[in-house]
Design an enzyme around this catalytic site. Structure first.
Site, PDB file in Angstrom:
ATOM      1  N   ASP A 341       0.869  -1.169   0.000  1.00  0.00           N
ATOM      2  CA  ASP A 341       0.000   0.000   0.000  1.00  0.00           C
ATOM      3  C   ASP A 341       0.911   1.226   0.000  1.00  0.00           C
ATOM      4  O   ASP A 341       2.070   1.138   0.375  1.00  0.00           O
ATOM      5  CB  ASP A 341      -0.850  -0.075   1.274  1.00  0.00           C
ATOM      6  CG  ASP A 341      -1.451   1.253   1.638  1.00  0.00           C
ATOM      7  OD1 ASP A 341      -2.180   1.797   0.793  1.00  0.00           O
ATOM      8  OD2 ASP A 341      -1.183   1.734   2.743  1.00  0.00           O
ATOM      9  N   ASP A 535      -1.673  -0.586   6.028  1.00  0.00           N
ATOM     10  CA  ASP A 535      -1.846   0.028   7.341  1.00  0.00           C
ATOM     11  C   ASP A 535      -3.254   0.539   7.600  1.00  0.00           C
ATOM     12  O   ASP A 535      -3.644   0.737   8.737  1.00  0.00           O
ATOM     13  CB  ASP A 535      -0.884   1.212   7.488  1.00  0.00           C
ATOM     14  CG  ASP A 535      -1.302   2.376   6.602  1.00  0.00           C
ATOM     15  OD1 ASP A 535      -1.659   2.112   5.441  1.00  0.00           O
ATOM     16  OD2 ASP A 535      -1.289   3.524   7.064  1.00  0.00           O
ATOM     17  N   ASP A 539      -7.133  -0.996   3.649  1.00  0.00           N
ATOM     18  CA  ASP A 539      -6.307  -2.144   3.272  1.00  0.00           C
ATOM     19  C   ASP A 539      -6.816  -3.448   3.865  1.00  0.00           C
ATOM     20  O   ASP A 539      -6.450  -4.537   3.412  1.00  0.00           O
ATOM     21  CB  ASP A 539      -4.865  -1.938   3.747  1.00  0.00           C
ATOM     22  CG  ASP A 539      -4.257  -0.682   3.164  1.00  0.00           C
ATOM     23  OD1 ASP A 539      -4.512  -0.418   1.979  1.00  0.00           O
ATOM     24  OD2 ASP A 539      -3.531   0.015   3.892  1.00  0.00           O
TER      25      ASP A 539
HETATM   26  P1  ADP Z   1      -3.614   4.483  -0.129  1.00  0.00           P
HETATM   27  O1  ADP Z   1      -4.163   3.342  -0.891  1.00  0.00           O
HETATM   28  O2  ADP Z   1      -2.481   5.134  -0.854  1.00  0.00           O
HETATM   29  O3  ADP Z   1      -3.250   4.150   1.284  1.00  0.00           O
HETATM   30  P2  ADP Z   1      -6.267   5.514   0.467  1.00  0.00           P
HETATM   31  O4  ADP Z   1      -6.989   4.378  -0.190  1.00  0.00           O
HETATM   32  O5  ADP Z   1      -6.329   5.612   1.928  1.00  0.00           O
HETATM   33  O6  ADP Z   1      -4.756   5.625  -0.064  1.00  0.00           O
HETATM   34  O7  ADP Z   1      -6.859   6.870  -0.139  1.00  0.00           O
HETATM   35  C1  ADP Z   1      -7.027   7.047  -1.527  1.00  0.00           C
HETATM   36  C2  ADP Z   1      -7.477   8.444  -1.848  1.00  0.00           C
HETATM   37  O8  ADP Z   1      -8.750   8.701  -1.275  1.00  0.00           O
HETATM   38  C3  ADP Z   1      -6.566   9.488  -1.271  1.00  0.00           C
HETATM   39  O9  ADP Z   1      -5.511   9.786  -2.128  1.00  0.00           O
HETATM   40  C4  ADP Z   1      -7.525  10.661  -1.110  1.00  0.00           C
HETATM   41  O10 ADP Z   1      -7.662  11.352  -2.329  1.00  0.00           O
HETATM   42  C5  ADP Z   1      -8.833  10.012  -0.780  1.00  0.00           C
HETATM   43  N1  ADP Z   1      -9.053   9.956   0.685  1.00  0.00           N
HETATM   44  C6  ADP Z   1      -9.025   8.879   1.474  1.00  0.00           C
HETATM   45  N2  ADP Z   1      -9.283   9.198   2.745  1.00  0.00           N
HETATM   46  C7  ADP Z   1      -9.448  10.536   2.786  1.00  0.00           C
HETATM   47  C8  ADP Z   1      -9.714  11.486   3.825  1.00  0.00           C
HETATM   48  N3  ADP Z   1      -9.842  11.131   5.107  1.00  0.00           N
HETATM   49  N4  ADP Z   1      -9.809  12.769   3.475  1.00  0.00           N
HETATM   50  C9  ADP Z   1      -9.672  13.158   2.196  1.00  0.00           C
HETATM   51  N5  ADP Z   1      -9.412  12.315   1.188  1.00  0.00           N
HETATM   52  C10 ADP Z   1      -9.310  11.032   1.450  1.00  0.00           C
HETATM   53 MG    MG Z   2      -2.658   3.307   3.550  1.00  0.00          MG
END
Ligand code: ADP
Ligand code: MG
Length: 653
Positions: A341, A535, A539
């Site tokens: 991730d 994390d 995920d």
């Molecule tokens: P990753 O897979 O890289 O860990 P996430 O799946 O958690 O990322 O998030 C993907 C996208 O969703 C982020 O890049 C953001 O644009 C949006 N996002 C997720 N959670 C939030 C939040 N709490 N506030 C604003 N945007 C969010």
């Molecule tokens: Mg993450």
């Protein structure tokens, strides 16, 4: 840290259902089940046999011409536990090492070779003791972890401090911890301040500054100042207690190879007995026949396999990776694809708002205020950056009445009948908002859009840096011929930038949690054995879908509970170390398998041809077995638990 049920059938990866980890080791199912410990009775038995060897050798008191009474008596008394075990095995129609040894001993006694029988018995008893001690040491290395916590603590009640046993401490008590002392409980600092070495819990190498209001954990070491701590958790309810529990539980989730080892050991006994019968038929030589039975050992396989697994799990725990069961260790060594991730795993999750861009007529303050309300309850790294920025600019942070998080997209909430949305372009377009006016080259960070009551306010450019050790960890995986895949909910541009920076083989971006699952499923469908490292809440489903799920220590509780391996702290290098450890464990087990087969077949062949007498055969059996057991024991953690351990010896490497 509970161990959740995996939601996918274990057999998808070719694991037969009976290998499901729930099963416990049935007592006595191992052909050589060394439960002997250094007990007085065992020692007395060995001493008796040793004394009898001397007496028989010197021919002391031999009233009967053909039968050595001392030899016979000592063999019967000394070998009693083995004979008893053999009888119950026979009744249960199970072929075991005890049974074949009994046959050999009975045969030796029958042909009047009392001295031979006694010496063989001596070897067998001594070997069982050594093996029992080694295996016991492995159990203790893990079982005694709890004892690392101090037994006594200084408690402050009604203004008077007094020392009490830890069992007497109650939630709400105030405990005094002096510099250099290990903290006995989980709690919150109510007075004083100090630096605390938390490596035993989180794996962080640097001491953490603790002030009033900070949480401290049992098992960590207070370094500089005096702390007064209000107790919030005791014994098994502490974070440390949960880690220990997870490691203790690990033995229940048996690896499939343990079953294979038990079966192989069983076959070896049949093989030895079969070859012995053949030898008897062909050569009519009883002594050769006895040697054939005696020479073949199987404990290097049967007892050596669980010992190696126990050792690897114990050592991993000490290095800061909790493996929740033997079956997961076994899966780790088969892993050929690691899915990572991005946010929080490959990056530090130390996000910062680099730029704020508003649409015409909206002030930066307005945008920050709205964004902070939406993120007030979120644990996402992006939320942390936004709240930090709001705090810096003096924006009050209010908590929304309603709050909805769409993992991988963002947040919608309602505050004082205002609806606020914070998230990525997809989330905005779901609401019919066009963000193209704000879009720009995203190579430097993640654009997070903010809207209020269906009107776009603007966007925040949030940057995150990759973990310093991430590139080295990816390179280490590639050196182990493991393929790496980056799955992220972030945009293509950001995903590709991180991928390039760290040298990751393939990158998939803009994924919802569900799509992460699809990707993992696709990789597994292609025959890969997949470890997923993550994390976040987003995920968790993919962690469950992967053959083995690995959670970062800083990750959310959901991630840590869904995972099969939990890293204490966030060091990705710990993961690559654990992979290497798993592979080393497999090599040791395989070495013992092949070694045992080789020694047994050569030994049986030599014995059948009359080149080995029973004594030499016993020496080969016991010697090789002990060597294999010691080979397995190499992985056992030498000293104590994780990291610092200053009061307990071993420091960090
Ligand atoms: P990753 O897979 O890289 O860990 P996430 O799946 O958690 O990322 O998030 C993907 C996208 O969703 C982020 O890049 C953001 O644009 C949006 N996002 C997720 N959670 C939030 C939040 N709490 N506030 C604003 N945007 C969010
Ligand atoms: Mg993450």
């Amino acid at each position: 840290m509970t161990v959740p049920e995996k939601n996918h059938a274990m057999d998808a990866a070719g694991r037969p259902p009976e290998a499901h980890p729930k099963e416990h080791a049935a007592p006595g199912s191992v052909p050589c089940d060394h439960e002997l410990h250094l007990e007085p009775l065992e020692l007395a038995r060995i001493a008796l046999v040793a004394a009898a060897i001397v007496l028989v050798w010197l021919r002391v008191w031999e009233p009967l011409e053909k039968i050595s009474l001392i030899g016979l008596a000592a063999a019967l008394i000394g070998g009693w536990p083995i004979f008893k075990e053999a009888l119950s095995n026979l009744l249960a129609r199970r072929m075991t090492m005890q049974l074949s040894m009994t046959i050999a001993l009975a045969a030796a006694l029958a042909i009047g070779q009392f001295l031979t029988a006694l010496v063989i018995l001596f070897f067998v008893l001594a070997a069982e003791m050594i093996e029992g001690l080694t295996v016991g040491r492995g159990r203790q290395a893990i079982g005694r972890l709890m004892e690392l916590l101090p037994r006594r603590a200084e408690v402050r009640r009604q203004d008077a401090g007094r020392e009490v046993a830890v069992d007497e401490i109650q939630i709400g008590d105030v405990v005094l911890v002096r510099p250099g002392g290990r903290i006995p409980i989980d709690g919150v600092v109510v007075a004083g301040g100090s630096a605390v070495d938390q490596s035993a819990i989180t794996g962080e190498s640097m001491p953490v500054e603790k002030v009033v209001g900070a949480a401290v954990y049992a098992g960590t070491v207070n370094q500089s100042g005096v702390l007064e701590v209000r107790v919030t958790g005791i014994g098994p309810d502490t974070a440390f207690g949960k880690i220990v529990h997870a490691v203790e539980e690990a033995e229940k989730y048996r690896a499939k190879i343990q079953k294979t080892a038990d079966r192989l050991a069983g076959y070896l006994v049949y093989f030895a007995i079969g070859c012995a019968l053949l030898t008897l038929l062909v050569t009519h030589n009883i002594v050769s026949t006895i040697s054939v039975v005696i020479v073949a050992g199987a404990c290097g396989v049967a007892a050596g396999t669980p010992l190696a697994i126990l050792g690897a799990i114990g050592r991993a725990a000490r290095q800061g990776a909790i493996i929740k069961g033997g079956i997961y260790l076994e899966t780790l060594w088969r892993v050929n694809t690691v899915v990572l991730d991005k946010t929080g795993t490959l990056t530090l999750g130390q996000t910062r708002v680099m730029a704020v861009e508003t649409v015409r007529g909206v002030s930066e303050q307005q945008l920050l205020e709205a964004a902070a309300i939406a993120e007030a309850r979120s644990e996402h790294p992006l939320a942390r950056a936004i709240l930090e920025k709001a705090r810096e600019s003096g924006t009050p942070i209010r908590v929304p009445e309603q709050f909805h998080y769409t993992p991988g997209r963002g947040i919608t909430c309602v505050h004082q009948s205002q609806s606020i949305t914070v998230g990525n372009a997809q989330l905005m377009s779901e609401q019919g908002l066009d963000v193209s006016s704000l879009e720009r080259d995203e190579n430097t960070g993640t654009l997070t859009y903010v809207s209020q009551n269906g009107k776009l306010l603007g966007a925040l450019l949030i940057e995150d840096v990759s973990r310093p050790e991430a590139a080295a960890a990816v390179a280490a995986l590639h050196r182990q011929h493991i393929q790496t895949v980056l799955l992220t909910g972030d945009t293509q541009a950001v995903g590709r930038r991180i991928g390039r920076e760290l040298g990751i083989s393939s990158v998939y971006a803009q994924l919802l949690p569900d799509q992460k699952v699809q990707h993992v499923r696709r990789l597994r469908g292609m025959g890969s054995c997949v470890a997923m490292v993550g994390d976040g809440i987003n995920d968790a489903p993919a962690l469950m879908e992967a053959d083995v799920g690995v959670a970062m220590g800083s990750g959310t509780d959901v991630a840590r509970e869904s995972a099969d391996v939990v890293l204490l702290g966030n060091d990705l290098v710990k993961f690559t170390q654990t992979m290497r450890l798993a592979r080393q464990c497999r090599r040791i087990i395989m070495f013992n398998f092949i070694g045992t087969l080789t020694v047994d077949s050569i030994g049986v062949a030599l014995a059948a041809m009359g080149f080995l007498n029973p004594l030499l055969a016993a020496l080969i059996h016991v010697g090789s077995e002990t060597a294999f057991i010691f080979n397995s024991a190499r992985l056992l953690p030498g000293g104590h638990f994780v990291g610092n351990g200053r009061p307990n010896g071993e420091g960090k490497p």
